[in-house]
Motif scaffolding. Structure first.
Motif, PDB file in Angstrom:
ATOM      1  N   GLN A  37      27.712  25.552   2.941  1.00 47.18           N
ATOM      2  CA  GLN A  37      29.055  25.645   3.529  1.00 47.18           C
ATOM      3  C   GLN A  37      28.972  25.662   5.060  1.00 47.18           C
ATOM      4  OE1 GLN A  37      31.684  28.736   1.740  1.00 47.18           O
ATOM      5  NE2 GLN A  37      29.930  29.096   0.402  1.00 47.18           N
ATOM      6  N   LEU A  38      28.061  26.477   5.586  1.00 48.58           N
ATOM      7  CA  LEU A  38      27.925  26.603   7.035  1.00 48.58           C
ATOM      8  C   LEU A  38      27.395  25.321   7.663  1.00 48.58           C
ATOM      9  CD1 LEU A  38      26.559  30.244   7.288  1.00 48.58           C
ATOM     10  CD2 LEU A  38      28.912  29.443   7.631  1.00 48.58           C
ATOM     11  N   ASP A  39      26.471  24.660   6.979  1.00 49.95           N
ATOM     12  CA  ASP A  39      25.941  23.390   7.481  1.00 49.95           C
ATOM     13  C   ASP A  39      27.069  22.375   7.642  1.00 49.95           C
ATOM     14  OD1 ASP A  39      23.860  21.384   8.134  1.00 49.95           O
ATOM     15  OD2 ASP A  39      24.438  20.535   6.193  1.00 49.95           O
ATOM     16  N   LEU A  40      27.904  22.265   6.634  1.00 52.07           N
ATOM     17  CA  LEU A  40      29.023  21.318   6.704  1.00 52.07           C
ATOM     18  C   LEU A  40      30.027  21.738   7.781  1.00 52.07           C
ATOM     19  CD1 LEU A  40      29.603  20.535   2.937  1.00 52.07           C
ATOM     20  CD2 LEU A  40      28.611  19.039   4.666  1.00 52.07           C
ATOM     21  N   ALA A  41      30.346  23.022   7.836  1.00 47.01           N
ATOM     22  CA  ALA A  41      31.323  23.515   8.807  1.00 47.01           C
ATOM     23  C   ALA A  41      30.863  23.270  10.236  1.00 47.01           C
ATOM     24  CB  ALA A  41      31.573  25.001   8.583  1.00 47.01           C
ATOM     25  N   ARG A  42      29.590  23.459  10.501  1.00 48.54           N
ATOM     26  CA  ARG A  42      29.063  23.289  11.863  1.00 48.54           C
ATOM     27  C   ARG A  42      29.016  21.832  12.295  1.00 48.54           C
ATOM     28  NH1 ARG A  42      25.149  28.068  10.526  1.00 48.54           N
ATOM     29  NH2 ARG A  42      26.346  29.747  11.482  1.00 48.54           N
ATOM     30  N   ARG A  43      29.195  20.920  11.370  1.00 52.27           N
ATOM     31  CA  ARG A  43      29.232  19.494  11.712  1.00 52.27           C
ATOM     32  C   ARG A  43      30.621  19.065  12.206  1.00 52.27           C
ATOM     33  NH1 ARG A  43      24.906  16.451   9.175  1.00 52.27           N
ATOM     34  NH2 ARG A  43      23.546  17.903   8.073  1.00 52.27           N
ATOM     35  N   ILE A  44      31.610  19.938  12.062  1.00 52.43           N
ATOM     36  CA  ILE A  44      32.974  19.629  12.510  1.00 52.43           C
ATOM     37  C   ILE A  44      33.132  20.161  13.934  1.00 52.43           C
ATOM     38  CG2 ILE A  44      35.433  19.972  12.093  1.00 52.43           C
ATOM     39  CD1 ILE A  44      34.675  20.497   9.126  1.00 52.43           C
ATOM     40  N   PRO A  45      33.321  19.274  14.895  1.00 53.48           N
ATOM     41  CA  PRO A  45      33.454  19.723  16.288  1.00 53.48           C
ATOM     42  C   PRO A  45      34.592  20.734  16.458  1.00 53.48           C
ATOM     43  CG  PRO A  45      33.250  17.328  16.175  1.00 53.48           C
ATOM     44  CD  PRO A  45      33.453  17.818  14.766  1.00 53.48           C
ATOM     45  N   GLY A  46      34.254  21.872  17.059  1.00 53.18           N
ATOM     46  CA  GLY A  46      35.270  22.868  17.363  1.00 53.18           C
ATOM     47  C   GLY A  46      35.735  23.722  16.202  1.00 53.18           C
ATOM     48  N   ALA A  47      35.164  23.535  15.030  1.00 49.99           N
ATOM     49  CA  ALA A  47      35.613  24.318  13.867  1.00 49.99           C
ATOM     50  C   ALA A  47      35.281  25.793  14.041  1.00 49.99           C
ATOM     51  CB  ALA A  47      34.953  23.797  12.590  1.00 49.99           C
ATOM     52  N   THR A  48      36.209  26.648  13.594  1.00 46.99           N
ATOM     53  CA  THR A  48      35.914  28.072  13.552  1.00 46.99           C
ATOM     54  C   THR A  48      35.487  28.402  12.131  1.00 46.99           C
ATOM     55  OG1 THR A  48      38.224  28.626  13.095  1.00 46.99           O
ATOM     56  CG2 THR A  48      37.521  28.691  15.405  1.00 46.99           C
TER      57      THR A  48
END
Length: 109
Positions: A37-48
């Motif tokens: 989940q975190l790997d995918l989330a960190r690929r989105i620029p600016g995501a919190t």
């Protein structure tokens, strides 16, 4: 019927998301591990990233934990949305508005 789900990959286009985004990550998820989940989330620029001590179905089974975090996540998105002007008909974050939000990724724990 379920086979296409196993072949879907969002990694190639996640870095092109250009609208405010927030992710609620579930630490006790047995379906999608937190690391993924975190790997995918960190690929989105600016995501919190808003992580909670809950499982995969927490939006239903642990609503008392999930909902406050979801509301917090939504508030971070709303705070980063451009203000609509009376001349604009395009929705916030749309390509027509040319939105390029690039807030830093942060964990809220």
């Amino acid at each position: 019927p379920g086979a296409p789900w196993g072949r879907h990959h969002s990694r190639p286009w996640l870095n092109r998301i250009d609208v405010p985004t927030a992710i609620v990550a579930t630490r006790r998820d047995r379906v999608i591990p937190l690391k993924r989940q975190l790997d995918l989330a960190r690929r989105i620029p600016g995501a919190t990233i808003h992580d909670i001590e809950a499982g995969h179905a927490s939006c239903v089974l642990e609503a008392e934990t999930f909902v406050p975090t979801l509301v917090e996540a939504c508030a971070t998105v709303t705070a980063r949305m451009p203000q609509l002007t009376s001349t604009s008909t395009a929705p916030p974050g749309s390509a027509a508005r040319g939105h390029q939000d690039r807030a830093s990724v942060h964990d809220t724990r």
